[in-house]
Enzyme design. Sequence first.
Site, PDB file in Angstrom:
ATOM      1  N   TYR A 116      -2.245 -10.722   5.279  1.00  0.00           N
ATOM      2  CA  TYR A 116      -2.246  -9.302   5.655  1.00  0.00           C
ATOM      3  C   TYR A 116      -3.657  -8.909   6.045  1.00  0.00           C
ATOM      4  CZ  TYR A 116      -1.478  -4.202   5.169  1.00  0.00           C
ATOM      5  OH  TYR A 116      -1.404  -2.841   5.376  1.00  0.00           O
TER       6      TYR A 116
ATOM      7  N   THR B 169       0.833  -1.209   0.000  1.00  0.00           N
ATOM      8  CA  THR B 169       0.000   0.000   0.000  1.00  0.00           C
ATOM      9  C   THR B 169       0.862   1.252   0.000  1.00  0.00           C
ATOM     10  OG1 THR B 169      -1.644  -1.199   1.289  1.00  0.00           O
ATOM     11  CG2 THR B 169      -1.871   1.188   1.211  1.00  0.00           C
ATOM     12  N   THR B 170       1.915   1.248   0.824  1.00  0.00           N
ATOM     13  CA  THR B 170       2.797   2.406   0.943  1.00  0.00           C
ATOM     14  C   THR B 170       3.532   2.696  -0.358  1.00  0.00           C
ATOM     15  OG1 THR B 170       3.049   1.800   3.274  1.00  0.00           O
ATOM     16  CG2 THR B 170       4.582   3.426   2.423  1.00  0.00           C
TER      17      THR B 170
ATOM     18  N   TYR C  48     -13.242  -4.743  -0.276  1.00  0.00           N
ATOM     19  CA  TYR C  48     -14.448  -4.184  -0.892  1.00  0.00           C
ATOM     20  C   TYR C  48     -15.598  -5.187  -0.988  1.00  0.00           C
ATOM     21  CZ  TYR C  48     -17.486  -1.298  -3.790  1.00  0.00           C
ATOM     22  OH  TYR C  48     -18.543  -0.574  -4.252  1.00  0.00           O
TER      23      TYR C  48
ATOM     24  N   ARG D 247      -8.830  -0.891   5.713  1.00  0.00           N
ATOM     25  CA  ARG D 247      -8.785  -0.754   4.261  1.00  0.00           C
ATOM     26  C   ARG D 247      -9.674  -1.774   3.549  1.00  0.00           C
ATOM     27  NH1 ARG D 247      -5.154   2.598   1.899  1.00  0.00           N
ATOM     28  NH2 ARG D 247      -3.524   3.498   3.232  1.00  0.00           N
TER      29      ARG D 247
ATOM     30  N   ILE E 141       6.222  -4.666   9.787  1.00  0.00           N
ATOM     31  CA  ILE E 141       6.369  -4.118   8.433  1.00  0.00           C
ATOM     32  C   ILE E 141       5.955  -2.659   8.548  1.00  0.00           C
ATOM     33  CG2 ILE E 141       5.556  -4.197   6.051  1.00  0.00           C
ATOM     34  CD1 ILE E 141       5.282  -7.240   6.387  1.00  0.00           C
TER      35      ILE E 141
ATOM     36  N   LYS F  98       0.711 -10.319   8.789  1.00  0.00           N
ATOM     37  CA  LYS F  98       0.892  -8.913   9.150  1.00  0.00           C
ATOM     38  C   LYS F  98      -0.438  -8.459   9.736  1.00  0.00           C
ATOM     39  CE  LYS F  98       1.682  -4.274   7.286  1.00  0.00           C
ATOM     40  NZ  LYS F  98       1.843  -3.442   6.051  1.00  0.00           N
TER      41      LYS F  98
END
Length: 289
Positions: free
Chosen positions: A137, A48-49, A111, A142, A207, A165
Amino acid sequence: MIQERLKGTGVALVTPFTKDLAVDYNGLAKLLDFVLDGGVDYIVINGTTAESVTTTAEEKKQLLQTIKQHVNGRVPLVYGLGGNNTQELLNSFATTDLNGIDAILSVSPYYNKPSQQGIYQHYVAVADASPVPVILYNVPGRTGSNITAETTIKLAAHPNIIGIKEASGNLEQCMAIAKHKPADFMLISGDDVLTLPMISIGAVGVISVLANAFPEKFSNMIRLGLNYDFAQASKLLYDFVDINPLMYEEGNPVGVKALLERFGVCEAAVRMPLVEASAGLRDRLYKLI
């Protein structure tokens, strides 16, 4: 054993852009040297980052090859490969060069908000197809759904799933995972400032977003925590408590890129729908540092 190599600080690497929003490969080289010289333990690519949702398929391939060549085996590499279309994700294994990649980090489907059984079946299919080990993850903020501790433990039995994560912010859930997980299953923090509390209950590292800008100080904090020197580690942690929320106030990686620009590493440019840090945010960040 790959789990031993993925302890400590993994940096969720940003993707530097030029002012005209092309990928900045010179900036990428500077950033890689900056975090490697700072002592991070491994690098996470295409998360994402890294603004992975706004980089093209061709850019992703070039970024992956460039990072592999520049790192040249100095630290392990983890590649972000996830999605909410299970079949499309399985197909991507045929078109992604995972040579030299130690594991993939795969976000829970977002989503479409699947049930726990749907999440379980998705990850089993991914783990069966992946040529490298899989790290789950969980980031409900999100994805719109949570991987429960029960589902995590069930998935931990898969031989190709080696860790999670955990970015739910739910320490009770993290404790349940730590209590019931297999010994070699990694609990990894996905929230920078919760990492020390998570290490105290069994996490093996983080992370991190902040490690882009503060690789040495953040990595030292994590090493102190893993050595159970929480008194010294907490002194470093408290320096990050005020700055951490500003990383996300205008969207990730807006805040950390503003810092990297200030430190002369790369531009603060981000791709829409994100926009560069406002003057007010920059002012507060710069005062804190």
